[in-house]
Structure formats: structure tokens, C-alpha cells
Scaffold this active site. Structure first.
Site, PDB file in Angstrom:
ATOM      1  N   ASP A 184      60.137  30.135  55.660  1.00  0.00           N
ATOM      2  CA  ASP A 184      60.798  29.746  54.412  1.00  0.00           C
ATOM      3  C   ASP A 184      61.894  30.486  54.360  1.00  0.00           C
ATOM      4  O   ASP A 184      63.161  29.640  53.825  1.00  0.00           O
ATOM      5  CB  ASP A 184      59.999  29.996  53.408  1.00  0.00           C
ATOM      6  CG  ASP A 184      59.005  28.541  52.867  1.00  0.00           C
ATOM      7  OD1 ASP A 184      58.456  28.089  54.139  1.00  0.00           O
ATOM      8  OD2 ASP A 184      59.038  28.092  51.658  1.00  0.00           O
TER       9      ASP A 184
ATOM     10  N   CYS B 225      53.309  32.518  57.627  1.00  0.00           N
ATOM     11  CA  CYS B 225      54.211  32.207  56.276  1.00  0.00           C
ATOM     12  C   CYS B 225      53.827  30.607  56.106  1.00  0.00           C
ATOM     13  O   CYS B 225      52.740  30.298  56.405  1.00  0.00           O
ATOM     14  CB  CYS B 225      55.637  32.039  57.074  1.00  0.00           C
ATOM     15  SG  CYS B 225      56.890  31.847  55.629  1.00  0.00           S
ATOM     16  N   ASP B 226      54.524  30.293  54.892  1.00  0.00           N
ATOM     17  CA  ASP B 226      54.073  29.161  54.065  1.00  0.00           C
ATOM     18  C   ASP B 226      53.402  27.727  54.820  1.00  0.00           C
ATOM     19  O   ASP B 226      52.322  27.347  54.550  1.00  0.00           O
ATOM     20  CB  ASP B 226      55.270  28.486  53.142  1.00  0.00           C
ATOM     21  CG  ASP B 226      55.771  29.724  52.321  1.00  0.00           C
ATOM     22  OD1 ASP B 226      55.429  30.912  52.411  1.00  0.00           O
ATOM     23  OD2 ASP B 226      56.035  29.177  51.110  1.00  0.00           O
ATOM     24  N   LYS B 227      54.320  27.469  55.794  1.00  0.00           N
ATOM     25  CA  LYS B 227      53.718  26.160  56.661  1.00  0.00           C
ATOM     26  C   LYS B 227      52.462  26.261  57.467  1.00  0.00           C
ATOM     27  O   LYS B 227      52.173  25.492  57.926  1.00  0.00           O
ATOM     28  CB  LYS B 227      55.078  25.489  57.118  1.00  0.00           C
ATOM     29  CG  LYS B 227      56.126  25.173  55.980  1.00  0.00           C
ATOM     30  CD  LYS B 227      55.738  24.294  54.986  1.00  0.00           C
ATOM     31  CE  LYS B 227      56.911  23.916  53.882  1.00  0.00           C
ATOM     32  NZ  LYS B 227      57.287  25.353  53.099  1.00  0.00           N
TER      33      LYS B 227
ATOM     34  N   CYS C 249      55.910  36.932  51.649  1.00  0.00           N
ATOM     35  CA  CYS C 249      56.226  37.229  50.348  1.00  0.00           C
ATOM     36  C   CYS C 249      55.101  37.893  49.756  1.00  0.00           C
ATOM     37  O   CYS C 249      53.918  37.220  49.674  1.00  0.00           O
ATOM     38  CB  CYS C 249      56.931  36.030  49.676  1.00  0.00           C
ATOM     39  SG  CYS C 249      58.217  35.338  50.630  1.00  0.00           S
TER      40      CYS C 249
ATOM     41  N   SER D   2      59.671  26.679  45.692  1.00  0.00           N
ATOM     42  CA  SER D   2      58.906  27.832  46.274  1.00  0.00           C
ATOM     43  C   SER D   2      58.022  28.059  45.275  1.00  0.00           C
ATOM     44  O   SER D   2      58.111  28.062  44.018  1.00  0.00           O
ATOM     45  CB  SER D   2      60.009  28.989  46.431  1.00  0.00           C
ATOM     46  OG  SER D   2      59.147  30.251  46.542  1.00  0.00           O
TER      47      SER D   2
END
Length: 559
Positions: A86, A127-129, A199, A476
Site C-alpha cells: 500500500d 500486506c493489505d491486498k 503496518c 486506509s
């Protein structure tokens, strides 16, 4: 090594055929013995990348999983895919590539695993995706599958204070407002991260890590976890051993990814106040599993009597590692058990109820009991109204106790977040306004255009409690404030957001769960690009992507 009964494997081709002969030639040349070529063939999907700290540790994890697969009697094959981050992949085209990479990973996994006719998959998710992409791929392929969580990063220290990526992110607004220098921001950025992983807050990455476990797709005790910790590495080894057993048991992904499992994940998201983005990802997972399930409606229904049980940053003072030490998702699910489908199966072979019976009870501090919640409301809320007839999402956990429950103000419309961020510096953005960022959804981008940087800058400029934001763009999980996201239908589909003009009154009422404007003007599609001008992957995505309320999956429209 555990002995298993001989199981017919789809990967074992008929001797004498061309497929058998040419593959044997390839693998024998690679030093793979004939005995190993008959074993369960396990794909290890590794989203490793040297572009981002989210993924830099996964090569070693892949080796560890492969060793465990071999010890359990399987033959591991590492597979590389796109690795979207991201904070890196958003640099190009105002973040338009980020959301489409989710589906690119799904298709990449399908091509590699189905093309080679492998027997099972271990996904290394970070990570996010990547986590939703891996869950979507597992649902589509319906092979034995396990998700291994990549873990969260640690922050650092700056000017005597603890800092992390969230601190860095929001401080851009302080620069725009003139309360921090560029040099100070650079020094803060240099100190913000001190290790690999995602994160550290309960943003989209950690939310989806937690929901992967709530769905039953990780080894118990996987989330949240610090990257490269012994706990994380232990779960990775367990996954490598367990995946071979799952092949012999015939335990495939769709036996775990059921409607009941999605309902359990929704309950965990509401109790923790997870990222608003988790709704679209759960919808996409349900779509890939061919579940007849309206996830937006499900969230709306479950939220009616749900409560928030934890206040993890950015929702409150506790940190994600506090949640880990309090027992993580397994303790959350034990606490929520009366609201869950206890018979839902997990990749461990045990049910949610069986795992809850041995989980640690809530500590009453970081994780509260339902009779003594952090707040008597859910962490996520679906709003509807004249501006969002198909729904919109508010992260109620991140709104803040001092923010008005009912906000009414004149609209200030921006075509993109760069113009909006500039408005923080020149006074165009003022207290009392409702900032509208539109034409930035999955079709309007194409690929969701970032609105999250503006929201972070807004808070960094000290205006978070005085300005509301309504958008169909990408947010986010780190964002907080009165932010109405994922407005549906999006402006590119001719949703009411397309007709809003500067000065139109917009009312957000959290108690009534509504978001309205008056008058409601009909308008044609509003996009942030010229339709038909995008080439390559983004152009293909624009042609194939479905509405975000159904997960924004890429499927050719029915004629």
C-alpha cells in the site's frame, strides 16, 4: 515423518502420456527423485519483494515451510507472484494499481497452480491486498489451502517518543499546515519502522490477518503476530506439516470458506473495529467461493446489536501487540462464541467451538467481555440514504469520542486528493465542510484512487474532528475521523455522489445510520480518468471489474 494411506493425487499423471513424460524430464533434470515426484505437490505462494519492508522476510519463511512440507511427506514448489504494498504500489497513477493487484494475484495463483496441476497451496500473506487475494484464490481453486500470516512490523523512536508508520503518514498534514518542516518529516520517516512486516496498527493488513484466522484459514494462534517472531515461525512450520495431512484428508478450501465462516469473520471485524476495506474483501472471498451471500447486508444486520470489545490503534490507546499478548483472534472468538457459528470447520481439522474451548479468556482490559464493552456499538457501521442507496461504510471505532454524532455541512467537491491536500495549505478546506472525493472507485479510477492520504493529512493538520469526508475512493485502515467510505453505487456507475455540487448540504447521522444530501441530482458517470484511454492492465480491469458491493471481482459482464 507421519505415515499416510495412499491417496490418489490429481498431480500424478498416467505413465506413458506426454504430460507424464515431459514433466518427468523437467523434474529429473532438477534433481527431483522419482519417489518425490509421486508425493503430494504443494505450492508455496510467496509474495516476496525487495520493494517493500512488508515482504522482505518471506523468502526465509518460504524455505521454512518447504522444509516442513518435505518432512511431512510432500514435495514443495515455491511460486512467486505480484507483491502489492500500500505504501509503495500507490506511487504510480495515484494508487490506481493497488486495488487491481489484488485480482492480478488471484489470477496469477490460478495460472501457476492449475496450469501445473498441483495438489495444495500454502499462501504467505503479508500486506493489505495479498491476504484477501490469497483467500480469494483459495476459494476459487478449492484445493487444500492454508494462509501463513507474515506479521506486523515494529516502530521506532523519534524526539523521545514512540513512532510508527501511522505517525509518519499523518505528519504529512502537519507539513501541509506549516507545523512541521520537511526535514523533520524526513527524520521521522527514517525512524518510523525498525523491522519487517506490515503496518503495526489495526489497519487493513492486520485486519485481514485477523479475519483470515476468523475464517478458519490459518493455523490457530496466527494473528496478530510480530513478523519473524518465534510464534509466527512456529505457525509457518505447522502449516507446512498440516497441508500434507489436508491433502490426504481431502479437506479443501470451500469446506472451510462457508457462509458460516464469513459470518464469523464479520463478527470479529465488528468487535475489533477493523478496516473499512475488509467489507469489500469479504464480499470478494464470498463471490469466489460461489456463496449466495450479500456481505454488505450481513454487516448491516450483524451490526444492529454488536459491540466493540477492543480499542487497538488507530481506534484507541492499545497496540496490536497488546491484542496478541491478550490471546489474539482465538481469544476474541472465545469471547464472541455465543454469536458465532461454533460448528464452522477450520484448516486445523477442529471446529471454531473446539478451538474456543481451549483458548485463553479475555483479560478484561485490552479485550473486554460483551457485557462490559469498550463501546456499546460495533466498530464498523453501514450507512444508507439518498447519497448512498446501496450503502457506505464508517469505521465507527475510529470516529473519536469528541466528534459529533450528527454532522451537517456544505459539500466541497474535489476531483482527487492532490487538489484536496493542496486545499489544506491554501485555506480551501475549512472547518464545517464535508469534503467529497468522487469518481475514484473501482471503475471510476479505474482501480480505486487513493483518498487515504488526504484523510491522514487532514488529521495531521488538526482538522480531523472539524471536517467530514465522503468518498468512493480508497481509504486506509489507519484513517480515523468522520470518514464515510466505499459509497455505493460509485460515481462512475452514476451513483448520487456524481451529482453533488459545491455548497450542497450533506448530513451524516451516525445514530440514524444515514448519509443524505438535498437536492439529489441525477448525473452521468463521473470518473477521474477519460474512459477508454487506459491501456494495459488498468484498461482490462476497467472492462472486467464488478461493483464494489459485490467485492469488485473481475469477471466478464453477462451479455
Amino acid at each position: 515423518m507421519t505415515e499416510h494411506p495412499k491417496t490418489p493425487l490429481r498431480s500424478n499423471f498416467t505413465p506413458g502420456t506426454s504430460r507424464w513424460a515431459v514433466r518427468r524430464a523437467q523434474w529429473s533434470a532438477m534433481g527431483i527423485s522419482l519417489e518425490d515426484q509421486e508425493k503430494p505437490k504443494i505450492a508455496i505462494v510467496n509474495t516476496s519483494s525487495k520493494l517493500s519492508v512488508c515482504f522482505i522476510h518471506l523468502d526465509d519463511v518460504a524455505d521454512m515451510v518447504a522444509e516442513a512440507v518435505r518432512a511431512a511427506g510432500g514435495l514443495p514448489f515455491e511460486i512467486r507472484t505480484t507483491a502489492p504494498s500500500d505504501f509503495i504500489t500507490t506511487a504510480g497513477r495515484d494508487g490506481r494499481y493497488l486495488m487491481p493487484t489484488r485480482d492480478l494475484v488471484v489470477n496469477d495463483v490460478e495460472a501457476a497452480v492449475e496450469g501445473a496441476v498441483l495438489d495444495a497451496v500454502v499462501f504467505l500473506s503479508s500486506c493489505d491486498k495479498t491476504t484477501p487475494a490469497h483467500l480469494m484464490a483459495a476459494a476459487r481453486l478449492d484445493l487444500p489451502s492454508i494462509v501463513v500470516i507474515g506479521g506486523y512490523q515494529r516502530g521506532g523512536t523519534f524526539a523521545g517518543c514512540s513512532v510508527d508508520i501511522d505517525t509518519v503518514y499523518e505528519s504529512v498534514g502537519a507539513v501541509a499546515a506549516g507545523t512541521m518542516t520537511v526535514q523533520e518529516l524526513g527524520e521521522l520517516a527514517d525512524a518510523g519502522i525498525t523491522g519487517p512486516g506490515v503496518c503495526a496498527g489495526l489497519a487493513t493488513a492486520n485486519t485481514m490477518h485477523c479475519l483470515a484466522e476468523a475464517l478458519g484459514m490459518t493455523m490457530p494462534g496466527s494473528a496478530p503476530t510480530r513478523a519473524n517472531s518465534e510464534r509466527m515461525l512456529t505457525r509457518a512450520r505447522e502449516a507446512g506439516r498440516r497441508i500434507v495431512e489436508m491433502v490426504h484428508e481431502g479437506l479443501s478450501a470451500r469446506k472451510v470458506l462457508t457462509a458460516e465462516a464469513v459470518g464469523n469473520a464479520v463478527e470479529v471485524a465488528l468487535a475489533l473495529g477493523g478496516s473499512v476495506n475488509c467489507v469489500r474483501h469479504l464480499a470478494a472471498i464470498a463471490a469466489e467461493a460461489d456463496l449466495d451471500l450479500d456481505v454488505v447486508n450481513l454487516v448491516e444486520e450483524r451490526a444492529r446489536d454488536a459491540v466493540q470489545l477492543a480499542a487497538i490503534r488507530p481506534n484507541g490507546p492499545d497496540q496490536v501487540w497488546d491484542l496478541e499478548e491478550a490471546g489474539g483472534v482465538q481469544t476474541v472468538m472465545r469471547t464472541l462464541l455465543p454469536r458465532l457459528h461454533s460448528g464452522a470447520l477450520t484448516v486445523s481439522g477442529r471446529t471454531v467451538g473446539e478451538l474456543a474451548a481451549v483458548a485463553r479468556p479475555a483479560d478484561g482490559t485490552v479485550l473486554r467481555e460483551p457485557h462490559d464493552p469498550v463501546t456499546p456499538e460495533p466498530g464498523l457501521l453501514i450507512l444508507r440514504g439518498s447519497l448512498a442507496p446501496d450503502g457506505a461504510i464508517v469505521k465507527l471505532a475510529g470516529v473519536g469520542a469528541g466528534t459529533s454524532r450528527r454532522f451537517q455541512g456544505p459539500a466541497k467537491v474535489f476531483a482527487g486528493e492532490r487538489e484536496a491536500i493542496a486545499g489544506l495549505g491554501d485555506g480551501t478546506v475549512r472547518p464545517g465542510q464535508v469534503i467529497v472525493l468522487r469518481g475514484m472507485g473501482v471503475r471510476g479510477g479505474p482501480g480505486t484512487v487513493f483518498a487515504a492520504n488526504f484523510v491522514a493529512a487532514l488529521n495531521g493538520a488538526g482538522l480531523g474532528g472539524q471536517v467530514a469526508v465522503v468518498t468512493d475512493g480508497e481509504l486506509s485502515g489507519l484513517n480515523h475521523g468522520l470518514i464515510v467510505g466505499q459509497v455505493m453505487p460509485e460515481a462512475a456507475d452514476g451513483g448520487p455522489l456524481a451529482g453533488v455540487r459545491d455548497g450542497d448540504p450533506i448530513t451524516i447521522d451516525l445514530d440514524a445510520r444515514t448519509v443524505d444530501t438535498d437536492p439529489v441530482r441525477q448525473a452521468g458517470p463521473v470518473t477521474s480518468h477519460e474512459p477508454g484511454t487506459d491501456r494495459g492492465w488498468l484498461g482490462q480491469y476497467a472492462e472486467l471489474v464488478g461493483p464494489i458491493q459485490r467485492g469488485a471481482v473481475t469477471r466478464r459482464p453477462a451479455k
